[in-house]
Enzyme design. Structure first.
Site, PDB file in Angstrom:
ATOM      1  N   ARG A 107      16.805 106.184  89.286  1.00  0.00           N
ATOM      2  CA  ARG A 107      15.743 105.903  88.325  1.00  0.00           C
ATOM      3  C   ARG A 107      15.681 107.004  87.276  1.00  0.00           C
ATOM      4  NH1 ARG A 107      12.953 101.891  85.913  1.00  0.00           N
ATOM      5  NH2 ARG A 107      10.700 102.019  86.103  1.00  0.00           N
ATOM      6  N   THR A 141      16.944  93.033  83.005  1.00  0.00           N
ATOM      7  CA  THR A 141      17.572  93.810  84.072  1.00  0.00           C
ATOM      8  C   THR A 141      18.746  92.988  84.578  1.00  0.00           C
ATOM      9  OG1 THR A 141      15.451  94.853  84.611  1.00  0.00           O
ATOM     10  CG2 THR A 141      17.054  94.821  86.369  1.00  0.00           C
ATOM     11  N   GLU A 151      15.547  98.279  80.933  1.00  0.00           N
ATOM     12  CA  GLU A 151      14.144  97.868  80.788  1.00  0.00           C
ATOM     13  C   GLU A 151      13.992  96.661  79.866  1.00  0.00           C
ATOM     14  OE1 GLU A 151       9.840  97.903  81.229  1.00  0.00           O
ATOM     15  OE2 GLU A 151      11.686  97.774  82.342  1.00  0.00           O
ATOM     16  N   ASP A 168       7.536 101.932  81.556  1.00  0.00           N
ATOM     17  CA  ASP A 168       7.110 101.492  82.882  1.00  0.00           C
ATOM     18  C   ASP A 168       5.997 102.377  83.429  1.00  0.00           C
ATOM     19  OD1 ASP A 168       8.490  99.181  83.254  1.00  0.00           O
ATOM     20  OD2 ASP A 168       9.985  99.993  84.614  1.00  0.00           O
ATOM     21  N   SER A 193       8.755 101.197  89.352  1.00  0.00           N
ATOM     22  CA  SER A 193       9.629 100.065  89.043  1.00  0.00           C
ATOM     23  C   SER A 193       9.249  98.884  89.922  1.00  0.00           C
ATOM     24  CB  SER A 193      11.089 100.459  89.293  1.00  0.00           C
ATOM     25  OG  SER A 193      11.941  99.334  89.209  1.00  0.00           O
ATOM     26  N   SER A 194       9.719  97.699  89.530  1.00  0.00           N
ATOM     27  CA  SER A 194       9.587  96.514  90.376  1.00  0.00           C
ATOM     28  C   SER A 194      10.931  96.085  90.960  1.00  0.00           C
ATOM     29  CB  SER A 194       9.000  95.349  89.571  1.00  0.00           C
ATOM     30  OG  SER A 194       7.711  95.657  89.113  1.00  0.00           O
ATOM     31  N   GLY A 215      13.914  90.746  86.172  1.00  0.00           N
ATOM     32  CA  GLY A 215      12.736  89.962  85.829  1.00  0.00           C
ATOM     33  C   GLY A 215      11.448  90.738  85.682  1.00  0.00           C
ATOM     34  N   GLY A 216      11.514  92.066  85.440  1.00  0.00           N
ATOM     35  CA  GLY A 216      10.289  92.823  85.279  1.00  0.00           C
ATOM     36  C   GLY A 216       9.428  92.747  86.527  1.00  0.00           C
TER      37      GLY A 216
END
Length: 588
Positions: free
Chosen positions: A121, A408, A428, A448, A473-474, A494-495
C-alpha cells in the site's frame, strides 16, 4: 484443458499491424489507417467456466493473462506470473493499476502449507498533514483532490513484488519483464474498455500535457479502438527495473522525475526522494475467520477488505442463506442488511494499524456478530446502521469521509507446484492522478484518506491523513480453505463496493453451490450502509419494488466489477473471469 495454445506475443500481434515503426523517446500516438482498424476480437460479452489440471492464471486483460501464463509455461511460480502480468497491466490497463500504484497480495506456499500476505500500500509523504484536502476549512472538490499532486502517495507495488519474488520466485527477475517491454516497444491495440475510459476522462487527461499527448490524438480526441499504441518510455523504465531491480525505480532518474512531476503540478504535492528511498513493503499475518465449514482468509488492515468481508459473512452465518435463491428478495435483503452492519463498523474503526488501535478480534467475535445479526428483521430494513462498540471505543472516533474510487484490477494464479496467489492492485481513480511519468501513471491513493480529519464534534477520524500513514483500502484478495486445504481464491476491483462483490461471490460458491464462473457472473447487489444497490441492466432490478416494500431505499447502478477466481478440487482447477471486463482465464 488449455483455453488457448498460442503464446502471448502472437495474440498481441493479431491486434497490431505487422510493420513496426521506429521507437521515439516518448510514447507514439501517430494515427494511420492501419492502426485504426477494428480489433481482431472484441471484449468478452459472455464467459465460460475454464477447467485445468495443473496450472491456471487469470487477469482482467487478455495480454496480461497471456504474459503471466507464459511464465508458468516456462516453469515459473505463481508469483513470477503475477509480476509479469502486473508489468503488462501497467501498459494495457493504465486506468486501473500499474507500477505507480500499490497492491495487496496473498500467497499460499504449498510446500510449507503457509499463507502469507504482502502489503504494498502507498504511504503519505513525510510532510503530509491532516488538513491536506481542506481549503478554507472545507474539503476540496473531487477533481481538485484526485487530479493533483496532493493525491499521490509513495508507490508500493514494486517493493511488495520484490519481497514476494525473493521468497517465492523461480524465474530470474529480468525474465519477468520481457513480455511487457516487448509490447511497450512494438505496440498493442487499444481495447474497447481502455477507449471508453479515455473517453470518460478526456477532460482531466487533457489538462495534463504528458497524459494528453499519450492518450489523445492530435485533435485532442480519445484514441480509437484498435489503435496501435506504443510506449517506448515505459519500455525503457521497465528495462531499467528488470536489469537493476526496484532500486532503479525508488532512486535515481526515475525517482527524480516522479518527485519533480508531483512537486511541479499546478496543485503541488510533497512527495520527496526520501519518501521513495525509505518506502518499505510489509509482510503481515493474514486475517482468517470461519464461515460454515470453511475458513476464509484475507488482508488485515490497513485494508478493510478482509475484515469487512469476514464481518459480513459472520453476520450471514446466522441466517440460512442456502435456502434462498441467489436472486430472490430474501437473498438481497439479508445480504444488504449484513452489509450495512459491516460497513458501519468499517467506516469508524479501520485505518493503518501503525497509527490506530483497531479492535479486530472484538469485531470478529462470534458473540459480537450474533449480537449484530439480531438487528436484522426479516420484513423491514434497518435503514442506516450505526457502528457497534465491542470494546467501548466508539466515542473516541469520528465517521470517515473518503472519496474511494472504483478503478483497480485483480489477478489470480495457481502454479504447477500447488502455490496460489490472489493480488488486488490499483492506482485508485481511473488513470490515478493523471500524472504520467516515464510512461506510467502515478496513483491518487491519498484520497482514500478521509477528506475531513475530524467529525462535526471535533472527534478525530481514524483514517485521517498523517505523515507516513497508509490510507485505508477496500481491496479484498481472499483465499478460502476447506479441511485445511486451499479451496477458492478470488478478489475484485471496484472501490468500496469490492467488499460486496467478493462476499457475494463467496456466498455464491459456498452457500448456493454455483461454479466460480456462475458466482462471478451473478447480478450484483448489496448495501454500503446507504441505499440498497442493484446492478443496472440485470434481472435483479426486478426485486426493487419488493425491497421497497420492506423499507429499502433502492438505487440502480452500473457495477463494473472485475472479479477473477479459481476453485481448487481433487478433480482439478476451475476458473472464472468477470464478463463485465475483458478478462481471460488460461489453464492446462
Amino acid at each position: 484443458m488449455k483455453a488457448t495454445t498460442q503464446p502471448w506475443y502472437l495474440a498481441a500481434l493479431l491486434v497490431v499491424t505487422t510493420t513496426l515503426a521506429g521507437c521515439a523517446t516518448q510514447p507514439s500516438t501517430t494515427l494511420t489507417a492501419a492502426d485504426t482498424a477494428p480489433e481482431a476480437a472484441s471484449a468478452h460479452t459472455t464467459q465460460k467456466l475454464v477447467q485445468g489440471s495443473r496450472q491456471m492464471f487469470a487477469t482482467a486483460n487478455p495480454l496480461a493473462t497471456q504474459a503471466g501464463y507464459a511464465m508458468l509455461e516456462q516453469g515459473g511460480s505463481a508469483i513470477d506470473a503475477i509480476i509479469a502480468a502486473q508489468a503488462v497491466l501497467t501498459l494495457v490497463e493504465p486506468q486501473s493499476s500499474g507500477i505507480g500504484g500499490g497492491a495487496f497480495l496473498l500467497h499460499y506456499d504449498a510446500a510449507a502449507t503457509q499463507l502469507q500476505s504482502y502489503d504494498g500500500r502507498e504511504t503519505a509523504p513525510a510532510r503530509a498533514t491532516a488538513d491536506r484536502f481542506l481549503e478554507a476549512g472545507k474539503p476540496l472538490s473531487y477533481t481538485q483532490a484526485v487530479n493533483s499532486g496532493l493525491s499521490v502517495g509513495t508507490p508500493g507495488v514494486l517493493r511488495a513484488l520484490e519481497m514476494a519474488h525473493a521468497q517465492h520466485g523461480r524465474l530470474p527477475w529480468e525474465t519477468l519483464f520481457a513480455p511487457a517491454i516487448q509490447l511497450a516497444t512494438e505496440g498493442f491495440a487499444v481495447s474497447p474498455r481502455l477507449h471508453t475510459l479515455i473517453s470518460d476522462n478526456q477532460q482531466a487527461l487533457r489538462e495534463q500535457s504528458a497524459s494528453a499527448a499519450y492518450f489523445l490524438d492530435a485533435e485532442g480526441q480519445p484514441l480509437p479502438v484498435g489503435y496501435r499504441l506504443r510506449n517506448p518510455a515505459l519500455a525503457d523504465t521497465l528495462s531499467r527495473i528488470a536489469k537493476e531491480g526496484v532500486i532503479a525505480f525508488y532512486e535515481g532518474e526515475i525517482a527524480d522525475d516522479m518527485v519533480r512531476s508531483v512537486q511541479n503540478h499546478s496543485k503541488a504535492g510533497d512527495l520527496s526522494l526520501a519518501d521513495l528511498q525509505t518506502y518499505q513493503a510489509v509482510q503481515r499475518d493474514p486475517l482468517c475467520g470461519p464461515y460454515r465449514q470453511y475458513t476464509v482468509c484475507g488482508m488485515p488492515p490497513p485494508s478493510s477488505g478482509g475484515l469487512t468481508v469476514l464481518q459480513l459473512l459472520g453476520v450471514l452465518q446466522n441466517f440460512p442463506m442456502q435456502h434462498y435463491a441467489p436472486q430472490s428478495v430474501e437473498a438481497v435483503h439479508y445480504f444488504s442488511e449484513a452489509g450495512r452492519l459491516a460497513y458501519a463498523d468499517r467506516d469508524f474503526y479501520v485505518a493503518d494499524p501503525a497509527f490506530v488501535d483497531i479492535p479486530v478480534q472484538g469485531l470478529l467475535s462470534p458473540a459480537y456478530l450474533r449480537q449484530r445479526s439480531a438487528l436484522i428483521q426479516p420484513e423491514q430494513s434497518m435503514g442506516k446502521a450505526a457502528p457497534g462498540d465491542p470494546l467501548a471505543m466508539l466515542a473516541s472516533l469520528g465517521r470517515d469521509q473518503a472519496y474511494e474510487l472504483p478503478s483497480t484490477s485483480h489477478l489470480v494464479a495457481a502454479d504447477a507446484y500447488g502455490n496460489l496467489v490472489a493480488m488486488t492492485t490499483s492506482v485508485e481513480a481511473a488513470f490515478g492522478s493523471k500524472i504520467l511519468v516515464r510512461g506510467f501513471l502515478l496513483n491518487n491513493q491519498l484520497t482514500d484518506f478521509s477528506s475531513q480529519p475530524y467529525d462535526a464534534q471535533g472527534v478525530p477520524v481514524a483514517n485521517r491523513v498523517e505523515a507516513g500513514k497508509r490510507p485505508r483500502s477496500s481491496m479484498a484478495p481472499v483465499m478460502v480453505f476447506k479441511a485445511n486445504k486451499p479451496y477458492l481464491i478470488t478478489g475484485s476491483p471496484g472501490g468500496s463496493a469490492i467488499i460486496n462483490y467478493v462476499a457475494q461471490t463467496l456466498v455464491g460458491v459456498l452457500d448456493w453451490g454455483l461454479d466460480i464462473q456462475e458466482a462471478i457472473s451473478l447480478p450484483h447487489y448489496g448495501s454500503r450502509n446507504q441505499a440498497t444497490e442493484l446492478e443496472e441492466g440485470t434481472a435483479i432490478v426486478g426485486v426493487a419494488d419488493a425491497l421497497r416494500a420492506k423499507g429499502h431505499d433502492v438505487s440502480i447502478l452500473p457495477f463494473t466489477s472485475g472479479l477473477q477466481g479459481i476453485v481448487i478440487t481433487d478433480q482439478g482447477l476451475y476458473g472464472g473471469a468477470d464478463p463485465r471486463r475483458e478478462g481471460l482465464v488460461l489453464a492446462d
